[in-house]
Scaffold this active site. Sequence first.
Site, PDB file in Angstrom:
ATOM      1  CB  SER A 208      -0.945  -0.038   1.208  1.00 23.34           C
ATOM      2  OG  SER A 208      -1.911   0.974   1.132  1.00 23.34           O
ATOM      3  CG  ASP A 344      -7.732  -1.712  -3.288  1.00 21.00           C
ATOM      4  OD1 ASP A 344      -8.397  -1.168  -2.384  1.00 21.00           O
ATOM      5  OD2 ASP A 344      -6.485  -1.747  -3.277  1.00 21.00           O
ATOM      6  CG  HIS A 375      -6.113  -1.735   0.357  1.00 26.50           C
ATOM      7  ND1 HIS A 375      -5.590  -1.075  -0.736  1.00 26.50           N
ATOM      8  CD2 HIS A 375      -5.363  -1.356   1.410  1.00 26.50           C
ATOM      9  CE1 HIS A 375      -4.588  -0.316  -0.366  1.00 26.50           C
ATOM     10  NE2 HIS A 375      -4.415  -0.479   0.943  1.00 26.50           N
TER      11      HIS A 375
END
Length: 498
Positions: A208, A344, A375
């Site tokens: 991320s 996501d 995610h």
Amino acid sequence: MGLFWLVPVLPSSGMGIYWSFPIIIFWMVLRLLQVLSSPEKPKLYYRTSGSPFIQAILESCPILTQIFRPTVLWGKSGHFQTVVHVKMGRTKPRWPDSQRFHIPMPDGATMSYDLFDPHEEGHRAKFTLALCPGIANSSECIYLRTFASYAQTHGFRVAILNHLGALKSEKLTSPRIFTYGGTEEYSRMVDHLLEQYPDTKILAVGFSMGGNIVTKYLGESLDNQKKVLCGMSVCQGYEINEAKVLFMQWSNLRRVYTYLMTLNQRRLLSRHRDFLFSKQAQEKCGTFREKDVFSATSLLAVDENYSRIRAGFKSAYEYYRKHSSAYVLQNIKVPMLFMNAEDDPICPPSLYKHARQFAEKTENCIFMTTKHGGHLGYFEGGLLIPDNVTWLDRVIIEYADAVTSLYLCGKLPQQTSSLLVSSGDGEADDIETTFDSGISDLSSWERKSASSEGSVSPVSGVMASVKDVADNTKEKDEEKRDSLKRGSLLKQASTFVQ
């Protein structure tokens, strides 16, 4: 109007009104869980002309071309994948043993990282996976600890950065926390690893926000690229200003996720409030709008009233642009693997264009999207309870195995040719790399293996072939025509070293 997609066609009879509501609820649950959605193979984007490196990776990483099968009852929902990852994580493993290093930074901050040694000595023990976590995360997050344990069992050393301010047990020594694209701490961790283990080879992995940091670290400097074999980025958004607009939308509940991330950021700032918002800190950096920070409902409000001021930017727009990896992608020449999930809920597909465009015009990069995964979720297996090791864990290790095998064969792109990087005037500079062939490493490990077993190593025939290939690396045209042969050689070498 936006909810009409949830409602099935109802019967027009009078009785339909009586039993239609349970049908609506059942239908909504099905749509939320996406149970009826069929799993698919990942979509891969890379330069259509291909390259020997890409061909070898695809040949050595079957997981990249196989169907990803999420957990049946809820794994096809990006929301459930994301929420389970955040709130429940995985089955808590036995905490793997680690060593924590604290290193002072030039501005007085103290960065730290945790180091996990491999479970057994082998050729992979010379390789280190350097992990950069997601926003406000540290080595104490379950998903990182679980992955570290999995990587240890495969013979890799693992280092996990602790973002400044993320550890509840440690106080800050400088009035600042991590930033979305600040690479100083990650860079210092890599340098310290190389100081501690001069012979180790680094594989950079980011999750991320950490994926943005790792990518930016590589793109900022050729010297940084010389320190790593490859980079892997998972579920990043690439351009923060574009993501900022999407985060404020209700589509796919992104506004809800943004609010929850904002609350987490506010808690972190509150934990260090006396230090971060002290009079001395504001005299040095500028006046923070403290009241607005702790009443913020979006990350943009936090950044506009604190983060960009602390970093010395006139606006959040300038702050975000400076910290976005999208603007340095073109400088990266080492192998890269970018991964995103189409469902996501935080970083939607409209943000993926930067990675896709880069992959399609760069010889050594693969951009992969999956239909499911959410995610950082990527839970797979089982009807209700998923496997403890996720699909994402397996992809990272399989790709790492392929890259390290290529290195041992002397066939990574940076081993067979010099890196070309863009100079300030837009022209390309030809600069030699510092990578060795890797063959000597495999040779020394072969001798060690043979002596310990008291017999001749079965790799002797493969070694001869590897050396023959290495001797001919200057004949680039012949290498391109012979790429299939090299792929076969890689398979032989991989079979032995595993």
